[in-house]
Structures are given as C-alpha cells and as structure tokens.
Design a protein around this motif. Structure first.
Motif, PDB file in Angstrom:
ATOM      1  N   UNK A 116       0.943  -1.171  -0.250  1.00 48.22           N
ATOM      2  CA  UNK A 116      -0.050  -0.180  -0.141  1.00 48.22           C
ATOM      3  C   UNK A 116       0.904   1.202   0.063  1.00 48.22           C
ATOM      4  N   UNK A 174      -2.244  -0.627  -5.696  1.00 47.33           N
ATOM      5  CA  UNK A 174      -3.049   0.204  -6.683  1.00 47.33           C
ATOM      6  C   UNK A 174      -2.848  -0.719  -7.894  1.00 47.33           C
ATOM      7  N   UNK A 175      -1.670  -0.938  -8.455  1.00 54.58           N
ATOM      8  CA  UNK A 175      -1.352  -1.854  -9.439  1.00 54.58           C
ATOM      9  C   UNK A 175      -2.044  -3.090  -9.383  1.00 54.58           C
ATOM     10  N   UNK A 176      -1.818  -3.859  -8.198  1.00 54.03           N
ATOM     11  CA  UNK A 176      -2.375  -5.283  -8.175  1.00 54.03           C
ATOM     12  C   UNK A 176      -3.898  -5.164  -8.152  1.00 54.03           C
ATOM     13  N   UNK A 177      -4.556  -3.891  -7.681  1.00 57.79           N
ATOM     14  CA  UNK A 177      -5.968  -4.063  -7.726  1.00 57.79           C
ATOM     15  C   UNK A 177      -6.447  -3.614  -9.358  1.00 57.79           C
ATOM     16  N   UNK A 178      -5.530  -3.132  -9.847  1.00 59.98           N
ATOM     17  CA  UNK A 178      -6.149  -2.992 -11.382  1.00 59.98           C
ATOM     18  C   UNK A 178      -5.849  -4.113 -12.194  1.00 59.98           C
ATOM     19  N   UNK A 179      -5.479  -5.240 -11.630  1.00 58.89           N
ATOM     20  CA  UNK A 179      -5.254  -6.265 -12.350  1.00 58.89           C
ATOM     21  C   UNK A 179      -6.519  -7.390 -12.356  1.00 58.89           C
ATOM     22  N   UNK A 180      -6.511  -8.525 -12.984  1.00 65.61           N
ATOM     23  CA  UNK A 180      -7.577  -9.245 -12.730  1.00 65.61           C
ATOM     24  C   UNK A 180      -7.428  -9.924 -11.289  1.00 65.61           C
ATOM     25  N   UNK A 181      -6.482 -10.002 -10.472  1.00 67.54           N
ATOM     26  CA  UNK A 181      -6.372 -10.513  -9.200  1.00 67.54           C
ATOM     27  C   UNK A 181      -7.829 -10.339  -8.123  1.00 67.54           C
ATOM     28  N   UNK A 194     -11.209  -4.447  -2.695  1.00 69.28           N
ATOM     29  CA  UNK A 194     -10.614  -4.807  -4.060  1.00 69.28           C
ATOM     30  C   UNK A 194     -10.911  -3.411  -4.823  1.00 69.28           C
ATOM     31  N   UNK A 195     -11.397  -2.360  -4.309  1.00 74.17           N
ATOM     32  CA  UNK A 195     -11.420  -1.076  -4.966  1.00 74.17           C
ATOM     33  C   UNK A 195     -10.501  -0.046  -3.848  1.00 74.17           C
ATOM     34  N   UNK A 196     -10.328   1.064  -4.252  1.00 78.12           N
ATOM     35  CA  UNK A 196      -9.806   1.955  -3.452  1.00 78.12           C
ATOM     36  C   UNK A 196     -10.916   3.063  -2.667  1.00 78.12           C
ATOM     37  N   UNK A 197     -12.249   2.678  -2.676  1.00 78.23           N
ATOM     38  CA  UNK A 197     -13.253   3.525  -2.282  1.00 78.23           C
ATOM     39  C   UNK A 197     -13.051   3.599  -0.798  1.00 78.23           C
ATOM     40  N   UNK A 235     -18.708  11.396  -8.198  1.00 80.57           N
ATOM     41  CA  UNK A 235     -17.984  10.600  -7.159  1.00 80.57           C
ATOM     42  C   UNK A 235     -17.426  11.443  -6.046  1.00 80.57           C
ATOM     43  N   UNK A 276     -12.145   0.461 -13.087  1.00 76.84           N
ATOM     44  CA  UNK A 276     -12.972  -0.497 -11.809  1.00 76.84           C
ATOM     45  C   UNK A 276     -11.946  -0.239 -10.502  1.00 76.84           C
ATOM     46  N   UNK A 277     -11.275   0.607 -10.236  1.00 79.76           N
ATOM     47  CA  UNK A 277     -10.584   0.799  -8.931  1.00 79.76           C
ATOM     48  C   UNK A 277     -11.315   1.592  -8.036  1.00 79.76           C
ATOM     49  N   UNK A 278     -12.296   2.103  -8.833  1.00 79.26           N
ATOM     50  CA  UNK A 278     -13.037   2.819  -7.831  1.00 79.26           C
ATOM     51  C   UNK A 278     -14.780   2.912  -8.381  1.00 79.26           C
ATOM     52  N   UNK A 333     -10.766  -4.988 -16.379  1.00 81.63           N
ATOM     53  CA  UNK A 333      -9.630  -5.167 -15.906  1.00 81.63           C
ATOM     54  C   UNK A 333      -8.703  -6.001 -16.650  1.00 81.63           C
ATOM     55  N   UNK A 367       0.002   3.678 -12.619  1.00 87.41           N
ATOM     56  CA  UNK A 367      -0.213   4.804 -11.640  1.00 87.41           C
ATOM     57  C   UNK A 367       0.726   5.953 -11.595  1.00 87.41           C
ATOM     58  N   UNK A 385       0.298 -12.613 -13.391  1.00 81.82           N
ATOM     59  CA  UNK A 385      -0.948 -12.250 -12.988  1.00 81.82           C
ATOM     60  C   UNK A 385      -2.178 -12.131 -13.935  1.00 81.82           C
ATOM     61  N   UNK A 386      -1.711 -12.008 -15.203  1.00 85.63           N
ATOM     62  CA  UNK A 386      -2.640 -11.896 -16.216  1.00 85.63           C
ATOM     63  C   UNK A 386      -2.793 -13.271 -17.087  1.00 85.63           C
TER      64      UNK A 386
END
Lengths: 377, 305
Positions: free
Chosen positions: A209, A215-222, A374-377, B12, B52-54, B76, B83, B104-105
C-alpha cells in the motif's frame, strides 16, 4: 564554523512537537503503554497466586475430612471447585487443566488418625508452571499440625500435638523437578510465532500500500482472496520452520519432555499460524504506513506476552485480567502446547482451547476479507 | 467507428468533497486523449473509475463495451493502468517485474513475451538489474511495458512522465504513439503542455467538471480568448501592473515577453492602451494552450464558488 544557534534548535524542536502531536498512534503509544504496563504489573501480576481451583476426592465423609476441607479453604490458596467421585475423574480434571490441585483424602483417614498411625493425604499439583503452585505447596506444610486442632479434643487430645496427626504428600505432576524452562520454552513458541507472523504479514501487505504497488495489483484481474492466499502462503512455511527449530531446541537443548498429544498440537499449531497471519492481514487493512503496522502489531503482542500466562501464572491474575486473557489467542495456544508437551493431553482435554482458536481464525479471517477492498473506495 | 470509452453522468464524492461531477466523455478507439486540469481536479479519480478501482456514486457507461459498474473484472483483463508513482517492485529485477505481470494476467508464452518486451525497451542487457536502480525515465518505460504486456485494448496513464527529463519523455511518447497506431486507445493525464499537444484530443477537467473537449486547436478556438503579446524589457513588472486591471484575465511573463489575455476585446484593449509605447512592441497572437487552461481554471473557480 557556524556555531550553535538556540533559535535553529528551537525551529527543529517546534517542528518535532507539532509532528508528534499529529501522529495519533505514536501519541497513543506514548500514553497507553506506561498506563497499561503500570496497571498490569501493579494489579494483574501476582507471583503467588491464591484461590486456585482444586478438586477433592473424599473417600470418607467424616468430621475430620470436613475439617480438612475447611482448613484448606481457610488457607485461601485453594478454592474447592470440583468434587470428584473417582480417582479417574480426579485425574482427568488435573490433566485437562480445569483444576490446579487434586486432593485425595483416603477412606480410612479418621480411623488411622484415631489409631495414631499418621495417615497420608495426597495432594497432586499441576506443576507445569512451577511458580503457580509454589505458594500453595508451601502453605500445605502447616496443614497437618493445625487442621484438626479443634476436633482432637478429649480422649483424642494427645493426638493433637506433635508429632502431627497426619502427613501431606505433595506430588508435583508434569514437571516434578519444577524446571522453569519446561514451562517457558513451549510458551516461547507461541510468542515467537505471534511476533514474527503477525508483524511480517502486516508489514508485507502495508508495504504494497505504502509503495503504491497495491493500486497496480488491484487494477489487475487478481481477486482479493488470491492476493491474500498468495501473500500469506510463504509465511505459513516460515511459521512451520520456526516451530520445528523451537521444538528441536526445546528437546535437545532444554530437555523439555514431549509426552504426546501430537494431533492436538498439530491442529492448534495450524489454527494459530493461520489465525496470526490473518490478523497481520487485518492490521494491514487498517494501517496506512509500515510504522503504523509495527505499532499496531506491538499493541497485540504486548498483552499477548503479559496476559496469556506466558510470563506470569494465568490464575494469579485478577478475574478481569483473566477475562482479557481468555480473548487473547496466544492464551489458548499456550494451553495446547503445554498440554501436549508436558501433560500428554488428548483431544478431549484440549477441545475448549482448540475451539477458541478456531473461533479466532474464523472471526479474524472474516474481518480481514470484509475490510480488504478490491477497490480504493 | 467504435467507442472505447463511453460514460455518462459520472459522479464521485469522498466525504463532502464532490470530486467528479456529471462527467460525460466519449473516446474513439485508437485515439490518444490527453486529460488535463489542475491538481485535485478529479483526473486520477476519473481514470480509477474507468478501470474499476473506484465505484462511481452515480452514472453509467462502458469501457471497451463492458459495463463499468458490473463488469469491472472484464475491463481489468483488457486494460493497462499505470499509476502516478512508479508502482512496480523495486526489489525485483526488470525481468522479474515483467514476469510477474505476465503471470498475473495468466499469459501464455511468458518467456517469449518478456523477451520481446525487453528487446522493445532495449533493456535485454540489463534484465537482471533491480528495477529500483533504474533512472526515472527508464522506470516509467518499464512500467509502461509491464502495463501493456497483456496487450490491452485500453491504456490508462496517470501522469506517467512527472519528473522525467525531456529526452526520456519524448521516448515515452513515441512509444505511446506506436501503441496507438496498433489500435490501442490511450487516456493520459498530464500537466505538460507539450504533451497535451501530442495528444489527438484533449479533455480539460476542473473541479470535477469537464470544461473543454476537442483537439488542441478546437480547444483554443472554442475558448474565445484574445491574447496580446508584448516584447521588451521589464516584462515581469509589466505583468504585475497589468494583472487585476479590468478586462485582463491573465498576465504572465515568458522570459522577455508578456502574454495578456481576456475574453472582452474592448476591455483588454483599454487596459493595454497606456503601455502601447516604447520600449514595448505589441501584437495580437493566438493564445497558447497554457493561456487557455489558465483561463479555464479561473472560469471554473468562479463556477465552483
């Protein structure tokens, strides 16, 4: 040379104070740690515990036996919590750890006192933690000469004086030589695992974090569960290696007995490792920096060392501290480890602790999964 | 033509801060769209909502044909996101970072793809070097390679070249244009005017609202801004004297020259008139993108208050 400027020192000092006041967790640590330590060391820690749960097997219901019981309670070291009906039940009570002492008053006690052939009362002490029983055992020395003073009157008066009318035989079970390291070394396993696993995972997730890689991890399909599993699995290995090292050293360096209870030990160990890792993960969902993660882990580890029965006898603490101690997972893990290694407990004896550890794993894992975004909200 | 991004009425809020307000934007496939606006204007939040991050508070739309609210996982898989900060693992080597992205992909032919990416970057010789030891420009090019390793259809870049030297920036942008030529849609936020001019089109966002949209020329033409340029000594002093005069929205010195801009021609002429003398030489010029953006920033501030 610039010389020394008080004003410049002041500039740094004022800045430092402002930053300190804004760092709430450090602030909390500065205030909470002295208070918590004072309260704990001042009130909770009692090197000579009293009111220890005691089971009694009275094979004869007589005036003398009742006086014995009264004398034991009057010493304030023994609380008669259980009445056993058979030697087997008495044995189970002390092995499972429900009582600290098991006292047997033999069937022909009154008759032999009357005959003057000095009957024996058997006191079995759970000596896994030698310091928990020391005071009580010392108090037993005065028992034979005093317990029956009021009963031995008239024709029996001659039996009241010296030599004492009966003997107390103390049998220190599970750790007959009162070796402190037998108790401390298995306990250390719990502390070492907590310190490394909780802190390592909390730091390893918070690092992602802090550095922005999360942030990069969250933007992947993980998926969250995939991240959690992948990040925690290596530390399960770390925990197992630590366990093996500690157990080997315990056996070959300290000669700690290993009586059995392997199934319970393996179950307890697995639950405790997984729970500690999940707790580290949970901390990382709340900590914003690695420093905060360290501080939060410390808040967990400090009571784990003080209130779990690791450093001080659990039953020596006041009731409120024992309730706190029951919430701490290390407490239950220590019971499992000591119970297995020193007492050879079976699953029947260990199920309450194992159930508590299971609850710990479930609650902490659920909380960690809920908190992990899984998001940054 | 197909739309890579098509969102309507995105909102938002964080606490009581309304960061993105009713944002509607469409972007054709294969285009590079520059996302501009002052700090805290909602650029990063918008990019994060697209990948989809937010989760937007309200609004709807699609990215690459997938619903941004319900199909974030599909988006995604097909999106690359870089970033603001260098967000690869500094304690892994260059090759290991790329391998991680490939795993990962769940990409096939991992080794081959990593080798190709390394060759494209010109980093084969340094594949075993720790990523943390790279210079800023190289770090960003590596991050770009990692973000595009899975051949995404949409690339979201959040201030990718902040703090990178001009030469490395140019290399980075050449790379982006090469990717766009292969059909990739790029949305890139930036503060650099020269980068804005390298985009096919621009979206200017301020205080969460979309203020201007189109090619650089369209944005300049659409601003209705009139700019006079004065050359001569003491441009700095002149800028201070002129700013705040009625009709003058911005007055800024550029070296020995001065740009004075406003939307009301008559008022601007009147403000400038006392200085139309030696040693200054005045002429009307086309406003630069920067003039327009500063004008827009002021206008949106008025809106916001």
């Amino acid at each position: 040379m610039m010389g020394f400027s008080g004003a410049r020192v002041m500039a740094v000092l004022v800045k430092e104070f402002k930053q300190l006041a804004r760092d709430r967790l450090t602030y909390a640590m500065m205030l909470a740690i002295p208070v918590v330590q004072l309260v704990l060391f001042g009130y909770a820690i009692n090197a000579e515990p009293r009111h220890l749960p005691t089971a009694l097997l009275v094979q004869e219901d007589s005036r003398y036996a009742r006086s014995m019981v009264a004398a034991l309670e009057n010493s304030r070291f023994f609380d008669l919590t259980h009445q056993a009906r058979s030697p087997a039940e008495l044995d189970r009570l002390i092995r499972s750890g429900e009582v600290q002492f098991a006292i047997t008053i033999p069937g022909d006690f009154s008759r032999r006192v009357a005959r003057g052939d000095k009957p024996q009362i058997l006191v079995e002490a759970d000596a896994t933690d030698p310091s928990a029983t020391g005071g009580a055992v010392a108090a037993l020395a005065a028992l034979p000469s005093q317990a029956l003073v009021h009963d031995l009157t008239g024709a029996m008066a001659a039996r009241a004086g010296a030599p004492a009318p009966f003997e107390v035989v103390v049998h220190r079970r599970y750790n007959p030589e009162a070796v402190t390291s037998y108790n401390i070394v298995p306990g250390l396993l719990g502390i070492i695992l907590s310190m490394t696993l909780v802190m390592l995972t909390a730091l390893s997730v918070t690092r992602e974090t802090e550095r922005g890689t999360m942030e990069t991890l969250l933007a992947t399909p993980l998926e969250p569960f995939e991240v959690m599993t992948g990040k925690l699995a290596p530390y399960v290995g770390v925990g197992l290696v630590q366990t093996i090292v500690v157990l080997l050293l315990a056996r070959f360096l300290f000669g700690v007995p290993m009586e059995g209870g392997w199934i319970g030990l393996i179950l307890g160990l697995s639950l405790f490792i997984v729970g500690s890792l999940a707790l580290g993960f949970l901390i990382s969902t709340a900590a914003r920096s690695q420093l905060q993660a360290m501080q939060m882990s410390f808040f967990y580890i400090l009571p784990s060392m003080l209130l779990s029965g690791f450093m001080f006898p659990f039953r020596g603490m006041p009731v409120w501290a024992q309730w706190l101690g029951e919430i701490i997972p290390v407490t239950h893990f220590l019971r499992v480890v000591r119970g297995s290694l020193l007492k050879g407990q079976g699953l029947i004896d260990q199920w309450p602790s194992l159930a508590a550890l299971t609850a710990f794993v479930l609650v902490v894992t659920a909380l960690a999964m809920i908190r992990y975004r899984r998001t940054l909200d | 033509m197909s739309l890579a991004v098509d969102v309507t009425g995105l909102n938002k809020s964080f606490g009581d801060k309304h960061v993105v307000q009713d944002l509607t934007i469409q972007l054709e496939q294969g285009r590079i769209c520059g996302f501009l606006g002052p700090n805290g204007s909602g650029k990063t939040t918008t990019l994060r909502m697209l990948c989809g991050l937010l989760t937007p508070d309200s609004g709807s739309g699609t990215a690459l044909g997938f619903d941004i609210l319900k199909q974030a996982d599909q988006i995604k898989r097909r999106t690359g996101y870089m970033t603001q900060r260098f967000s690869l693992y500094e304690d892994l080597t260059i090759a290991e970072n790329l391998e991680f992205a490939a795993r990962v992909h769940e990409l096939d032919r991992r080794r081959e793809r990593v080798d190709v990416a390394l060759t494209r970057l010109g980093l084969e010789a340094r594949r075993g070097q720790l990523a943390g030891t790279l210079s800023g420009g190289w770090k960003q090019r590596l991050a770009l390679a990692a973000a595009t390793l899975h051949e995404p259809k949409l690339l979201l870049l959040d201030e990718p070249t902040a703090g990178v030297d001009p030469k490395a920036r140019r290399a980075f942008w050449d790379e982006i244009h090469a990717l766009a030529a292969e059909g990739l849609t790029v949305m890139v936020s930036t503060h650099y005017m020269d980068e804005a001019e390298r985009c096919h089109e621009i979206a200017y966002i301020s205080y969460g609202r979309l203020m201007a949209r189109g090619t650089a020329q369209q944005v300049i033409d659409g601003s209705g801004l009139i700019t006079f340029r004065a050359e001569g000594p003491d441009a700095d002093r002149l800028a201070r004297e002129l700013s705040g005069k009625p009709g003058v929205e911005t007055a800024a010195a550029f070296g020995t020259a001065l740009h004075v801009s406003g939307t009301d021609r008559a008022a601007l002429e009147a403000a400038v008139k006392p200085y139309r003398r030696e040693p200054w030489r005045w002429r009307e010029v086309e406003p630069t993108l920067e003039d327009v953006f500063i004008h827009l920033m002021g206008a949106s501030q008025d809106n916001f208050q």
